[in-house]
Scaffold this motif. Sequence first.
Motif, PDB file in Angstrom:
ATOM      1  N   GLN A 237       3.639 -10.488  -1.610  1.00  0.00           N
ATOM      2  CA  GLN A 237       3.259  -9.185  -1.097  1.00  0.00           C
ATOM      3  C   GLN A 237       4.514  -8.394  -0.778  1.00  0.00           C
ATOM      4  O   GLN A 237       5.470  -8.927  -0.216  1.00  0.00           O
TER       5      GLN A 237
ATOM      6  N   ARG B  66       5.575  -4.582   0.966  1.00  0.00           N
ATOM      7  CA  ARG B  66       5.107  -3.395   1.687  1.00  0.00           C
ATOM      8  C   ARG B  66       6.295  -2.541   2.104  1.00  0.00           C
ATOM      9  O   ARG B  66       7.283  -3.066   2.624  1.00  0.00           O
TER      10      ARG B  66
ATOM     11  N   PHE C 206       6.534  -4.224  12.331  1.00  0.00           N
ATOM     12  CA  PHE C 206       5.764  -5.411  11.962  1.00  0.00           C
ATOM     13  C   PHE C 206       5.924  -6.459  13.043  1.00  0.00           C
ATOM     14  O   PHE C 206       6.903  -6.473  13.776  1.00  0.00           O
ATOM     15  N   ASP C 207       4.933  -7.330  13.144  1.00  0.00           N
ATOM     16  CA  ASP C 207       4.953  -8.432  14.103  1.00  0.00           C
ATOM     17  C   ASP C 207       5.388  -9.690  13.358  1.00  0.00           C
ATOM     18  O   ASP C 207       4.630 -10.212  12.526  1.00  0.00           O
ATOM     19  N   LEU C 208       6.593 -10.155  13.649  1.00  0.00           N
ATOM     20  CA  LEU C 208       7.159 -11.294  12.925  1.00  0.00           C
ATOM     21  C   LEU C 208       6.258 -12.518  13.000  1.00  0.00           C
ATOM     22  O   LEU C 208       5.981 -13.160  11.984  1.00  0.00           O
TER      23      LEU C 208
ATOM     24  N   GLN D  21       3.006 -12.807  13.543  1.00  0.00           N
ATOM     25  CA  GLN D  21       1.773 -12.638  12.764  1.00  0.00           C
ATOM     26  C   GLN D  21       2.044 -12.724  11.267  1.00  0.00           C
ATOM     27  O   GLN D  21       1.275 -13.346  10.526  1.00  0.00           O
ATOM     28  N   GLU D  22       3.131 -12.092  10.828  1.00  0.00           N
ATOM     29  CA  GLU D  22       3.436 -12.100   9.390  1.00  0.00           C
ATOM     30  C   GLU D  22       3.743 -13.518   8.897  1.00  0.00           C
ATOM     31  O   GLU D  22       3.285 -13.927   7.833  1.00  0.00           O
TER      32      GLU D  22
ATOM     33  N   ARG E 173       0.517 -15.597   8.723  1.00  0.00           N
ATOM     34  CA  ARG E 173      -0.281 -15.254   7.534  1.00  0.00           C
ATOM     35  C   ARG E 173       0.333 -15.839   6.271  1.00  0.00           C
ATOM     36  O   ARG E 173      -0.383 -16.232   5.348  1.00  0.00           O
ATOM     37  N   LEU E 174       1.655 -15.898   6.229  1.00  0.00           N
ATOM     38  CA  LEU E 174       2.346 -16.396   5.037  1.00  0.00           C
ATOM     39  C   LEU E 174       1.976 -17.847   4.738  1.00  0.00           C
ATOM     40  O   LEU E 174       1.861 -18.231   3.586  1.00  0.00           O
TER      41      LEU E 174
ATOM     42  N   SER F 252      12.676 -17.192   6.895  1.00  0.00           N
ATOM     43  CA  SER F 252      12.590 -15.735   7.009  1.00  0.00           C
ATOM     44  C   SER F 252      13.937 -15.137   7.391  1.00  0.00           C
ATOM     45  O   SER F 252      14.791 -15.798   7.981  1.00  0.00           O
TER      46      SER F 252
ATOM     47  N   LEU G 218       6.998 -12.664   0.966  1.00  0.00           N
ATOM     48  CA  LEU G 218       6.652 -11.418   1.635  1.00  0.00           C
ATOM     49  C   LEU G 218       7.922 -10.609   1.847  1.00  0.00           C
ATOM     50  O   LEU G 218       8.935 -11.139   2.328  1.00  0.00           O
TER      51      LEU G 218
ATOM     52  N   ILE H 230       8.739  -6.880   3.655  1.00  0.00           N
ATOM     53  CA  ILE H 230       8.335  -5.654   4.342  1.00  0.00           C
ATOM     54  C   ILE H 230       9.612  -4.875   4.610  1.00  0.00           C
ATOM     55  O   ILE H 230      10.557  -5.407   5.195  1.00  0.00           O
TER      56      ILE H 230
END
Length: 152
Positions: free
Chosen positions: A3, A5, A11-13, A15-16, A19-20, A32, A79, A81
């Motif tokens: 993904q 974006r 962004f909320d690290l 949460q991201e 989800r990953l 990350s 990901l 962002i």
Amino acid sequence: MSQVRVQTGDFDLGQELARLRQDDPRVGAVVSFVGTVRDMNDGSAVSEMELEHYPGMTERALQDIVAQASARWPLYNALVIHRVGPLAPMAQIVLVAVSAAHRGEAFAACEFIIDYLKTDAPFWKKEQTPEGARWVDARITDDSAKRKWAAA
């Protein structure tokens, strides 16, 4: 699955990253990188950085970089962002995150993506300093970081 974006909002690290790797028991590593706005650059105080991009072209460039990384390493997910617009010092600018079975592939892919992003993605940075606004030039060190991957 990957993904990309480009957005103005933060962004909320946590949460991201959650989800990953969500519901994927194969994941043994998540790596990350978060880039932030510094309050100083090239000897001058920075009160704001504004990032501009070329919509559509920027997303395609980022997707291409992620595809190159996915072709080199067995990634489960990636990901990217990247924020645009005006940002204050300490604000998050970019998140690059990857998941893989092992840490070696994850670290290498994450570093590859950020190295290529710094040279190949069409972003322009303008800093506000006490001396006035100035555009940020590309860094030789970014080109050197990218070149090491050609030899690898």
